[in-house]
Each structure stands twice: as structure tokens, then as C-alpha cells.
Scaffold this motif. Structure first.
Motif, mmCIF file in Angstrom:
data_model
loop_
_atom_site.group_PDB
_atom_site.id
_atom_site.type_symbol
_atom_site.label_atom_id
_atom_site.label_comp_id
_atom_site.label_asym_id
_atom_site.label_seq_id
_atom_site.Cartn_x
_atom_site.Cartn_y
_atom_site.Cartn_z
ATOM 1 N N ASN A 54 35.181 14.992 57.390
ATOM 2 C CA ASN A 54 34.628 15.357 56.082
ATOM 3 C C ASN A 54 34.643 16.879 55.968
ATOM 4 O O ASN A 54 34.325 17.588 56.926
ATOM 5 N N THR A 61 32.661 11.349 52.302
ATOM 6 C CA THR A 61 33.884 10.573 52.106
ATOM 7 C C THR A 61 33.555 9.087 51.993
ATOM 8 O O THR A 61 32.855 8.529 52.842
ATOM 9 N N VAL A 64 39.418 6.036 52.027
ATOM 10 C CA VAL A 64 40.602 6.638 52.639
ATOM 11 C C VAL A 64 41.774 5.689 52.430
ATOM 12 O O VAL A 64 41.711 4.523 52.819
ATOM 13 N N GLN A 153 42.041 11.036 50.318
ATOM 14 C CA GLN A 153 40.628 11.051 50.706
ATOM 15 C C GLN A 153 39.763 11.202 49.462
ATOM 16 O O GLN A 153 39.914 12.157 48.703
ATOM 17 N N THR A 154 38.858 10.248 49.245
ATOM 18 C CA THR A 154 38.002 10.267 48.063
ATOM 19 C C THR A 154 36.555 10.505 48.465
ATOM 20 O O THR A 154 36.046 9.868 49.396
ATOM 21 N N TYR A 155 35.889 11.429 47.741
ATOM 22 C CA TYR A 155 34.496 11.779 48.013
ATOM 23 C C TYR A 155 33.574 11.092 47.000
ATOM 24 O O TYR A 155 34.002 10.655 45.927
#
Length: 241
Positions: A54, A61, A64, A153-155
Motif C-alpha cells: 500500500n 487497497t 488487485v 490497484q484500487t484504493y
């Protein structure tokens, strides 16, 4: 990690610890594809561990995604379950088949795997945590030297980071794509030698190397002991005279 590998790592740590620290710079903050064991061979299988750190101070995060090129013709991807995460493998039907590493037709290769954090989970915000996602993939292509596996990668604040840039020169891009180098196929090799076992990689070659290494160390220790014993005998004779 096997007992032999753990023993070997412990003995070597004192010598190579400094080198390890030097190699763990900026790249450790990237999403990477890692091979823990022997290098996978073209046309075989691979146990790949994606390491996702992260990087956002105020966001964690929560998803993925790993993409696979259809032309790789990878027909099977299995994943190791990660507590607090779900996983989904996607296959895509192609208008015409592609040849895999064993020259067989594949009409619906794996094109992605998505790991999604369950509510309240994920990689915590800040830059102190990471998560590893382990997969096995087969059959690997035989016409490339390197697998390029872009990651997304999504937060939890909606921010999306694409790790998809391919390095073309000496300078590493800001968001490099995870990659895996492939070795040339060896005749008569066991394609299952690189399959994952409990977070590591089972490798007959690695076990043999460790045994030889430990055997050599034993000979050195034995020789030192023999020399010390001979010295003690000589000193005893001189004292008697």
C-alpha cells in the motif's frame, strides 16, 4: 519454506544481509511478480507470488487485478486463498484459437484474475503493510522470454493505479508492470517442479543444491577439526619431551 532452505538462508544471512538491504530500494514499493524457487520454464508451469504494497497515506487497497495477454494462451490459473479476500478468474473466448507452449490450441485463455477485499478488509492505509497473492499458471508460452503481467490497484477512496508500463531502457518507469522471466525448456524436465506448496516452491534442484552445499560445509568443518586434533597431539608430545 523447507527446513533445508531455512537453514541455508540463516547461514547465508550474515554474509549477504548488507547486499539484501541495498537491493530493497524504491522497487519494493511497486507491485511485483516474484518467483520463490527455480526459474519457470517455457511451456511449463509457474508459481507466481504478486506482492502488493500500500502506498497511499489516507487510503487502503481493496482490489488487485492481474491481466494476462490472450496470446500467452494460459489455460489454467489457480490461486491460494487469502483470508479476507475473494478471487475470480476470468477466461475469454477468442474468435480463433491460439497455440500454447505445447503447441496445442486454446480457445478460451485466462485473461485476468481479480482479488477483492471483503467489507472492512484490505491492505491498511499508509506505507507499512503489504499483501501477497499466490497463483499457479499453466501452460506457459514458449515463444517469449518474459511474461508481462499488468496489475491494477484500487484504493478505497476510488483512486486507481495502473502498473502497466514496460521498461525499454535503463531507467525504470514510474509504474512498471510486474514481469516474470522464463528459462529455456530443458528436455526431460518435470514441469511440476515449480508448483507451489504452502507459500513456497517445491524444487528438486533446490533440495539437491542445498544438500551439496551442506555437505561441502561439513567437509570443511571436519577438516578443521582434524587439523585441531593433530595440533593437540603434537603439543602433547612436545610437552612430554
Amino acid at each position: 519454506m523447507s527446513n533445508n532452505r531455512a537453514l541455508r538462508a540463516t547461514v547465508l544471512a550474515a554474509t549477504f544481509g548488507a547486499a539484501g538491504l541495498l537491493g530493497a530500494g524504491v522497487a519494493s514499493a511497486h507491485v511485483t511478480a516474484n518467483i520463490y524457487g527455480s526459474q519457470p520454464q517455457k511451456g511449463g508451469n509457474a508459481a507466481i507470488v504478486f506482492r502488493v504494497p500500500n502506498e497511499e497515506e489516507n487510503a487502503g487497497t481493496v482490489k488487485v487485478e492481474i491481466d494476462f495477454k490472450p496470446e500467452y494462451a494460459i489455460s489454467s490459473v489457480r490461486y491460494k486463498p487469502v483470508p479476507g479476500w475473494t478471487a475470480e478468474v476470468t477466461k475469454t473466448t477468442l474468435p480463433s484459437p491460439v497455440k500454447n507452449g505445447k503447441n496445442l490450441d486454446v480457445t478460451d485463455p485466462v485473461t485476468k484474475i481479480v482479488f477483492t477485499a471483503q467489507p472492512g478488509g484490505g491492505i491498511a492505509k499508509g506505507d507499512t503493510e503489504l499483501q501477497e497473492f499466490e497463483i499457479t499458471a499453466s501452460t506457459l508460452p514458449s515463444n517469449v522470454d518474459e511474461l508481462v503481467l499488468p496489475a491494477i490497484q484500487t484504493y478505497d477512496d476510488g483512486q486507481v493505479v495502473n502498473w502497466d508500463q514496460v521498461q525499454t531502457g535503463d531507467t525504470e518507469p514510474e509504474h512498471p508492470a510486474p514481469t516474470v522471466q522464463l528459462a529455456a525448456a530443458s528436455s526431460g524436465s518435470d514441469e511440476h517442479a515449480s508448483m507451489s506448496t504452502g507459500g513456497g516452491t517445491a524444487s528438486t534442484d533446490s533440495t539437491d543444491d542445498t544438500a551439496r552445499w551442506l555437505g561441502g560445509a561439513g567437509l570443511v568443518v571436519g577438516a578443521l577439526g582434524l587439523g585441531a586434533g593433530a595440533g593437540a597431539v603434537l603439543r602433547g608430545r612436545r610437552a612430554a619431551k
